[in-house]
Design a protein around this motif. Structure first.
Motif, short mmCIF file in Angstrom:
data_model
loop_
_atom_site.label_atom_id
_atom_site.label_comp_id
_atom_site.label_asym_id
_atom_site.label_seq_id
_atom_site.Cartn_x
_atom_site.Cartn_y
_atom_site.Cartn_z
N THR A 1 0.85 -1.18 0.00
CA THR A 1 0.00 0.00 0.00
C THR A 1 0.89 1.23 0.00
OG1 THR A 1 -1.65 -1.20 1.31
CG2 THR A 1 -1.89 1.20 1.16
N LEU A 2 0.59 2.17 -0.89
CA LEU A 2 1.38 3.40 -0.96
C LEU A 2 0.58 4.50 -1.64
CD1 LEU A 2 4.07 3.13 -3.80
CD2 LEU A 2 2.03 1.70 -3.68
N ALA B 1 3.33 8.63 -5.21
CA ALA B 1 4.65 8.02 -5.10
C ALA B 1 4.85 6.95 -6.17
CB ALA B 1 4.83 7.42 -3.71
N ASP C 1 10.00 -2.32 3.40
CA ASP C 1 9.21 -1.11 3.58
C ASP C 1 9.21 -0.22 2.34
OD1 ASP C 1 11.82 -0.32 3.60
OD2 ASP C 1 11.83 0.44 5.65
N ALA C 2 9.38 -0.82 1.17
CA ALA C 2 9.41 -0.05 -0.07
C ALA C 2 9.15 -0.96 -1.25
CB ALA C 2 10.75 0.66 -0.24
N ALA D 1 9.97 3.67 -3.98
CA ALA D 1 8.92 4.41 -3.28
C ALA D 1 8.64 3.75 -1.95
CB ALA D 1 7.65 4.46 -4.13
N ALA D 2 8.60 4.55 -0.89
CA ALA D 2 8.28 4.01 0.43
C ALA D 2 6.86 3.48 0.43
CB ALA D 2 8.43 5.10 1.49
N ALA D 3 6.64 2.35 1.11
CA ALA D 3 5.33 1.71 1.09
C ALA D 3 5.17 0.85 2.33
CB ALA D 3 5.18 0.84 -0.17
N THR D 4 3.91 0.51 2.61
CA THR D 4 3.61 -0.47 3.64
C THR D 4 3.53 -1.83 2.97
OG1 THR D 4 2.36 1.16 4.92
CG2 THR D 4 1.95 -1.16 5.41
N THR E 1 -4.88 6.45 -2.83
CA THR E 1 -4.00 5.41 -2.31
C THR E 1 -4.12 4.17 -3.18
OG1 THR E 1 -4.22 6.22 -0.05
CG2 THR E 1 -3.46 3.96 -0.32
#
Length: 345
Positions: free
Chosen positions: A118-119, A123, A154-155, A171-174, A199
């Protein structure tokens, strides 16, 4: 004249179906009693009703059924409609077979591994924009005709290459699930880009990739290819490389005004940009006969590739990394980098 019940028995259409096709304007009764609403049909309408019943059973859309009824006096036109519908059915069956085969493959796995990401859409859009220019569409090298989506702790990292350049963006992401690498087909990446708002949720498995954005869902089978390892190509670190911060608009302007240097590859001519580092540490453009004395401080690259890499790197300032005339030129931005293969001088 036939009442609606008699018409139903004669045609194979139920009473409710006859009422529906009346309201749809497909099979309108010859008479309708204004007081009771009772419908009556002529004997000649039985043939049309039987046609409707048959087309309904094979799933033809109502507008096409209406056209078939209207053209009943012209059998060749109706036959063409039947052929078109049959082709649609066959295409749908082929799609269903492929999907069922995919499901069978999933069922054959002891454990279905899925990684969910999820991001923010912005991004992911920026990452796609930063790598898309470097993707290959050459059918001779199908292993790179896509965009690599790589999930980390985490990306999410996106990579594209066409052998002459490579672009990487992160890109940073969950991220929920194990690390996974999925090569998405280019049509998937191109269809995804306009949908990116709000999102975004990505689901990656070894065989598929799915994206969900507000109001949209997009899925594709992963390309079964051995995509190059971008970390191996980018590492080890280049301690002797010269790193110069450049102003993108200024460098673009100099590239536009420089005298052209041309090369040819497989019969196709292209312009070359020769970059050098002057004694003050600034990047300059050199003519073909004006290479820098310091072997480490110059490199020649495809001019158009360099312009595309500068655009993909974003506005403002970027860092150019020169490591000699036979090493790739690196163009580094905040969220990723590009590598441009050198042109032999």
């Amino acid at each position: 004249m036939y009442g609606i019940g008699e018409m139903a028995r004669a045609s194979g259409l139920g009473v409710s179906a006859l009422r529906f096709y009346d309201r749809a304007g497909v099979l309108v009764p010859a008479e309708v009693d204004p007081a009771t609403g009772y419908r009556r049909y002529r004997a000649a309408q039985i043939r049309a009703a039987r046609l409707v019943a048959g087309l309904r059973r094979v799933g033809m859309p109502v507008p096409d059924i209406a056209r078939a009824v209207a053209e009943l006096h012209r059998p060749p036109v109706v036959r063409k409609l039947l052929e078109e519908h049959l082709r649609r059915l066959e295409g749908g069956l082929a799609d269903a077979r492929r999907e069922l085969s995919r499901i069978h493959r999933l069922l054959d796995l002891e454990e279905i591994t899925m990684t969910r990401i999820t991001l923010p859409a912005a991004a992911l859009a920026a990452a796609l924009d930063a790598v898309r220019f470097a993707a290959s569409a050459d059918p001779a090298v199908p292993m790179i005709n896509g965009v690599l989506f790589e999930a980390g702790p985490d990306a999410v990292t996106l990579v594209a290459t066409d052998r002459y350049r490579m672009a990487v963006a992160e890109a940073a992401a969950t991220v929920a699930g194990p690390p996974v690498r999925v090569v998405a087909p280019l049509p998937f990446a191109d269809a995804l880009r306009p949908l990116l708002t709000g999102t975004v949720g990505l689901e990656l498995s070894p065989s598929a990739i799915t994206a969900e954005a507000p109001g949209h869902r997009l899925a594709a089978e992963a390309l079964d290819v051995d995509f190059p390892d971008h970390r191996r190509l980018a590492e080890p670190a280049r301690p002797r490389a010269r790193r110069i911060t450049v102003d993108v608009p200024a460098l673009r302007a100099r590239l536009g005004g420089a005298a052209p240097v041309t090369r040819e590859h497989e019969g196709i001519a292209y312009d070359v940009a020769i970059l050098t580092v002057d004694p003050s540490g600034a990047v300059r453009l050199a003519a073909e006969d004006a290479w820098a004395a310091d072997e480490q401080a110059h490199v020649a690259v495809n001019r158009e590739f360099l312009l595309q890499a500068l655009d993909a790197g974003g506005a403002g300032q970027l860092v150019l990394e020169l490591d000699g005339p036979i090493k790739p030129l690196a163009v580094r931005g905040a969220g990723g980098y590009s590598l441009l293969m050198p042109v032999r001088h």
